[in-house]
Write a protein that holds these residues in place. Structure first.
Motif, short mmCIF file in Angstrom:
data_model
loop_
_atom_site.label_atom_id
_atom_site.label_comp_id
_atom_site.label_asym_id
_atom_site.label_seq_id
_atom_site.Cartn_x
_atom_site.Cartn_y
_atom_site.Cartn_z
N SER A 1 0.82 -1.21 0.00
CA SER A 1 0.00 0.00 0.00
C SER A 1 0.86 1.26 0.00
CB SER A 1 -0.95 0.00 1.20
OG SER A 1 -1.74 1.16 1.22
N MET A 2 1.96 1.24 0.76
CA MET A 2 2.85 2.41 0.78
C MET A 2 3.40 2.68 -0.62
SD MET A 2 5.23 2.46 4.19
CE MET A 2 5.97 0.87 3.91
N ALA A 3 3.83 1.64 -1.31
CA ALA A 3 4.39 1.81 -2.65
C ALA A 3 3.33 2.30 -3.63
CB ALA A 3 5.00 0.50 -3.14
N ALA A 4 2.14 1.72 -3.54
CA ALA A 4 1.05 2.13 -4.43
C ALA A 4 0.67 3.59 -4.16
CB ALA A 4 -0.15 1.22 -4.24
N GLU A 5 0.56 3.95 -2.89
CA GLU A 5 0.19 5.33 -2.56
C GLU A 5 1.25 6.31 -3.05
OE1 GLU A 5 -0.47 8.56 0.92
OE2 GLU A 5 0.76 6.78 1.26
N LEU A 6 2.51 5.96 -2.90
CA LEU A 6 3.57 6.85 -3.35
C LEU A 6 3.52 7.07 -4.86
CD1 LEU A 6 5.97 8.63 -2.57
CD2 LEU A 6 7.44 6.60 -2.82
N SER A 7 3.13 6.04 -5.62
CA SER A 7 3.04 6.21 -7.07
C SER A 7 1.95 7.20 -7.45
CB SER A 7 2.83 4.87 -7.78
OG SER A 7 1.53 4.37 -7.60
N THR A 8 0.89 7.29 -6.66
CA THR A 8 -0.16 8.28 -6.92
C THR A 8 0.21 9.62 -6.28
OG1 THR A 8 -1.51 7.72 -4.97
CG2 THR A 8 -1.94 6.49 -7.00
N GLY A 9 0.75 9.55 -5.07
CA GLY A 9 1.07 10.76 -4.32
C GLY A 9 2.18 11.59 -4.93
N VAL A 10 3.18 10.93 -5.52
CA VAL A 10 4.27 11.68 -6.12
C VAL A 10 3.76 12.47 -7.34
CG1 VAL A 10 5.23 9.91 -7.67
CG2 VAL A 10 6.75 11.53 -6.57
N LEU A 11 2.74 11.95 -8.02
CA LEU A 11 2.13 12.72 -9.12
C LEU A 11 1.40 13.94 -8.58
CD1 LEU A 11 0.74 9.90 -11.44
CD2 LEU A 11 2.58 11.51 -11.98
N CYS A 12 0.66 13.75 -7.49
CA CYS A 12 -0.01 14.90 -6.86
C CYS A 12 1.02 15.93 -6.40
CB CYS A 12 -0.84 14.45 -5.66
SG CYS A 12 -2.31 13.48 -6.06
N MET A 13 2.07 15.45 -5.74
CA MET A 13 3.11 16.35 -5.23
C MET A 13 3.76 17.13 -6.37
SD MET A 13 4.79 13.76 -2.42
CE MET A 13 6.28 14.69 -2.22
N MET A 14 4.02 16.46 -7.47
CA MET A 14 4.65 17.14 -8.61
C MET A 14 3.76 18.25 -9.14
SD MET A 14 5.74 15.65 -12.35
CE MET A 14 4.06 15.18 -12.70
#
Length: 168
Positions: A70-83
């Motif tokens: 879940s952490m890895a999956a969330e980071l793949s979506t979250g890093v797009l939001c952060m960018m």
């Protein structure tokens, strides 16, 4: 003032730096640091994050613990939001408000999560900046093993809201 594309490029450059991003994770996402998450690639529309099978990530069934996936999956979506919110004017807050997951295969070896919802995320950010109202966007991340077989699908609902300017 830099154009939005330049801000996104600046963010991608920071994420691409192993030292800078590892320090960011150590400071802000220590469990992701411990789990050895890596942003393998990031573009305007797509991000991929990897997680290895290792001692700290394992469960009693000899696979990667679902919370680590879940952490890895969330980071793949979250890093797009952060960018897309990086140095945004006005600033935009982001928060996960819902998550769903489906597990289809035992996760062993190196798992790669990919999210291809960058355009949808950018549109949601543009909408909150234009209206000042909070918006939600559902970002999907698909995890695949080294053989390319799907092991899990995660759907994260992100709440995005442009911050109002504070009066001095």
């Amino acid at each position: 003032m830099k154009a939005p594309k330049d801000k996104a490029a600046e963010f991608r450059q920071m994420v691409a730096s192993p030292v800078k991003f590892r320090l960011f994770m150590l400071a802000k996402l220590p469990m992701a640091y411990m789990a050895d998450l890596r942003v393998a690639s990031i573009s305007e529309e797509r991000a991929t994050v990897t997680i290895p099978y290792k001692y700290l990530n394992k469960n009693p069934f000899s696979s990667i613990y679902f919370a680590c996936l879940s952490m890895a999956a969330e980071l793949s979506t979250g890093v797009l939001c952060m960018m897309h919110v990086h140095k945004s004017t006005p600033a935009v807050s982001m928060l996960v408000v819902h998550m769903e997951a489906d597990f289809t295969k035992k996760a062993v070896g190196k798992i790669t999560f990919s999210c291809e919802d960058g355009k949808q995320i950018q549109e949601a950010i543009d909408k909150t900046k234009a209206t000042g109202e909070g918006v939600t966007v559902i970002a999907t991340s698909i995890g695949r093993n080294e053989a390319g077989e799907q092991v899990a699908t995660f759907r994260y609902t992100w709440s995005l809201k442009a911050k109002s300017k504070q009066l001095a």
